[in-house]
Design an enzyme around this catalytic site. Sequence first.
Site, PDB file in Angstrom:
ATOM      1  N   CYS A 112       1.239  -1.203  -0.021  1.00  0.00           N
ATOM      2  CA  CYS A 112      -0.006   0.162  -0.164  1.00  0.00           C
ATOM      3  C   CYS A 112       1.187   1.568   0.346  1.00  0.00           C
ATOM      4  O   CYS A 112       0.021   2.217   0.187  1.00  0.00           O
ATOM      5  CB  CYS A 112      -0.775  -0.036   1.540  1.00  0.00           C
ATOM      6  N   HIS A 245      -3.617   7.332   2.327  1.00  0.00           N
ATOM      7  CA  HIS A 245      -3.656   5.975   2.393  1.00  0.00           C
ATOM      8  C   HIS A 245      -5.163   5.221   2.452  1.00  0.00           C
ATOM      9  O   HIS A 245      -5.878   5.927   3.876  1.00  0.00           O
ATOM     10  CB  HIS A 245      -2.890   4.591   2.450  1.00  0.00           C
ATOM     11  N   ASN A 275      -9.918  -0.423  -0.016  1.00  0.00           N
ATOM     12  CA  ASN A 275      -8.441  -0.817  -0.441  1.00  0.00           C
ATOM     13  C   ASN A 275      -7.656  -1.146  -1.774  1.00  0.00           C
ATOM     14  O   ASN A 275      -7.973  -2.237  -2.344  1.00  0.00           O
ATOM     15  CB  ASN A 275      -8.278  -1.276   0.719  1.00  0.00           C
TER      16      ASN A 275
HETATM   17  N1  ACO Z   1     -18.389  -9.399   8.436  1.00  0.00           N
HETATM   18  C1  ACO Z   1     -19.126  -9.636   9.723  1.00  0.00           C
HETATM   19  N2  ACO Z   1     -17.855  -9.337  11.214  1.00  0.00           N
HETATM   20  C2  ACO Z   1     -16.641  -9.979  10.409  1.00  0.00           C
HETATM   21  C3  ACO Z   1     -16.178  -9.494   9.375  1.00  0.00           C
HETATM   22  C4  ACO Z   1     -17.139  -9.286   8.051  1.00  0.00           C
HETATM   23  N3  ACO Z   1     -16.757  -9.296   7.137  1.00  0.00           N
HETATM   24  N4  ACO Z   1     -14.814  -9.651   9.461  1.00  0.00           N
HETATM   25  C5  ACO Z   1     -14.493 -10.055  10.571  1.00  0.00           C
HETATM   26  N5  ACO Z   1     -16.074 -10.492  11.723  1.00  0.00           N
HETATM   27  C6  ACO Z   1     -16.279 -10.465  12.820  1.00  0.00           C
HETATM   28  C7  ACO Z   1     -15.208 -11.361  13.225  1.00  0.00           C
HETATM   29  O1  ACO Z   1     -15.332 -12.813  13.523  1.00  0.00           O
HETATM   30  C8  ACO Z   1     -14.648 -11.097  14.991  1.00  0.00           C
HETATM   31  O2  ACO Z   1     -15.950 -11.433  15.571  1.00  0.00           O
HETATM   32  P1  ACO Z   1     -16.293 -12.185  17.115  1.00  0.00           P
HETATM   33  O3  ACO Z   1     -15.829 -10.852  18.432  1.00  0.00           O
HETATM   34  O4  ACO Z   1     -17.370 -13.071  17.668  1.00  0.00           O
HETATM   35  O5  ACO Z   1     -14.669 -12.270  17.674  1.00  0.00           O
HETATM   36  C9  ACO Z   1     -15.917  -9.006  14.837  1.00  0.00           C
HETATM   37  O6  ACO Z   1     -16.474  -9.294  14.171  1.00  0.00           O
HETATM   38  C10 ACO Z   1     -14.843  -7.834  15.273  1.00  0.00           C
HETATM   39  O7  ACO Z   1     -13.351  -8.462  14.032  1.00  0.00           O
HETATM   40  P2  ACO Z   1     -11.467  -8.115  13.920  1.00  0.00           P
HETATM   41  O8  ACO Z   1     -11.164  -8.579  13.420  1.00  0.00           O
HETATM   42  O9  ACO Z   1     -11.864  -7.288  15.723  1.00  0.00           O
HETATM   43  O10 ACO Z   1     -12.610  -6.695  13.458  1.00  0.00           O
HETATM   44  P3  ACO Z   1     -12.081  -5.076  12.772  1.00  0.00           P
HETATM   45  O11 ACO Z   1     -13.059  -3.924  13.891  1.00  0.00           O
HETATM   46  O12 ACO Z   1     -10.836  -4.424  13.565  1.00  0.00           O
HETATM   47  O13 ACO Z   1     -12.059  -4.518  11.497  1.00  0.00           O
HETATM   48  C11 ACO Z   1     -10.814  -4.930   9.762  1.00  0.00           C
HETATM   49  C12 ACO Z   1     -11.412  -5.658  10.697  1.00  0.00           C
HETATM   50  C13 ACO Z   1     -12.214  -3.529   9.146  1.00  0.00           C
HETATM   51  C14 ACO Z   1     -10.394  -5.635   8.894  1.00  0.00           C
HETATM   52  C15 ACO Z   1      -9.459  -3.394  10.277  1.00  0.00           C
HETATM   53  O14 ACO Z   1      -8.951  -4.583  10.975  1.00  0.00           O
HETATM   54  C16 ACO Z   1      -8.877  -3.110   9.423  1.00  0.00           C
HETATM   55  O15 ACO Z   1      -9.622  -2.172   8.737  1.00  0.00           O
HETATM   56  N6  ACO Z   1      -7.613  -3.602   9.657  1.00  0.00           N
HETATM   57  C17 ACO Z   1      -6.203  -2.412   8.608  1.00  0.00           C
HETATM   58  C18 ACO Z   1      -6.178  -2.955   7.472  1.00  0.00           C
HETATM   59  C19 ACO Z   1      -4.884  -2.320   6.437  1.00  0.00           C
HETATM   60  O16 ACO Z   1      -5.185  -0.817   7.497  1.00  0.00           O
HETATM   61  N7  ACO Z   1      -4.423  -2.692   5.855  1.00  0.00           N
HETATM   62  C20 ACO Z   1      -3.509  -1.691   5.242  1.00  0.00           C
HETATM   63  C21 ACO Z   1      -2.625  -2.670   4.310  1.00  0.00           C
HETATM   64  S1  ACO Z   1      -3.220  -3.554   3.226  1.00  0.00           S
HETATM   65  C22 ACO Z   1      -1.968  -3.794   2.466  1.00  0.00           C
HETATM   66  O17 ACO Z   1      -0.671  -3.771   2.473  1.00  0.00           O
HETATM   67  C23 ACO Z   1      -2.446  -5.274   0.847  1.00  0.00           C
END
Ligand code: ACO
Length: 318
Positions: A112, A245, A275
């Site tokens: 990214c 980003h 993204n």
């Molecule tokens: N739909 C519904 N529920 C979901 C989904 C989904 N798509 N995905 C995860 N959940 C559930 C999980 O299983 C979890 O359930 P639980 O509490 O029963 O265990 C709950 O939702 C919370 O999951 P988290 O992973 O903790 O959710 P979070 O709030 O962290 O959001 C996300 C996830 C959107 C991926 C976030 O962490 C994020 O944006 N991370 C950063 C990504 C990033 O910055 N990438 C940059 C680089 S990318 C590159 O280099 C190619």
Amino acid sequence: MYSRIVGTGSYLPVGVLTNADLEKRMETSDAWIRERTGIRRRHIAAAGETTVDMAEHAARAALDAAGCVAADIDLIVVGTCTPDVVLPNPGAMLQGRLGNRGGPAFSVEAACSGFIYALSLADKFIRSGESKRALVVGAETLSRITNPTDRSTAILFGDGAGAVVLAADDKPGVMSTHLRADGGYADLLYCTGGISKGHDPAGDHIVLAGSEVFRHAVTILGRIVDETLAANGLDRSAIDWLVPHQANIRIIQAAARKLNMPMERVIVTVEDHGNTSAASVPLALDVGVRDGRIKRGDLLLLEAFGAGFTWGAALVRY
Ligand code: ACO
């Protein structure tokens, strides 16, 4: 000698994948995706449409905006982690498509952060006097390395391309760029297969430890913003536009809070683009320029964070 952005361009594939489409494919909901990421839709490349195809569209738009032709370009740098093929490199392929010959043309792979890395390299070529006019592109077909039924990644990623033309000038332009990496976090965000390692029999796909990456992204981006401002002896109030980003609206909001900037001064495209990795910053920049929000003379802070981890920032007088 400095480099200056003299034109921007971008391209998004026609195909759109909405949250409603994803609801049909996996256990997720539009409400969850919007609340946790800010994303409503993302663009997906058509079958056979490649990174270089999209890079070419964005590059031609940037050349038009700069009022120059491909023959004026003496350097091409493409940031991407999804090249069409391993060789030739996407920079050289783009050069061939544009009918431009002779200057260096290559790609950088920093996930990214790819566009910020590419911009920094091109800026250094221009500052050193080695190049006069550079085409800098971020382009990705992340859909090709995303498991379409994995709800931890398929909701996030999209395809697209953005480009800028950088020209030598005696006034900045690009005031400073700051590139960083910490390879100790490779296991939090990676692709399961590739060339040297061999392809994953299940299909090469991105694996993301979402909440851990999220936490690091917020901290690290806060730090790079401070470093960039300090290097230029500027207070955060000097920034007119944050062009971040587009990984997650909550990461963007945290960066804006750190800068004490209202969201009205932040270019946000994550809602419609998802993204797009290396394409996301130049895509957002082009959106802000073309809709008239970003004006000549404005001070822009561009920043990105991605797999590696890699991260970086650029302070730009537009
Ligand atoms: N739909 C519904 N529920 C979901 C989904 C989904 N798509 N995905 C995860 N959940 C559930 C999980 O299983 C979890 O359930 P639980 O509490 O029963 O265990 C709950 O939702 C919370 O999951 P988290 O992973 O903790 O959710 P979070 O709030 O962290 O959001 C996300 C996830 C959107 C991926 C976030 O962490 C994020 O944006 N991370 C950063 C990504 C990033 O910055 N990438 C940059 C680089 S990318 C590159 O280099 C190619």
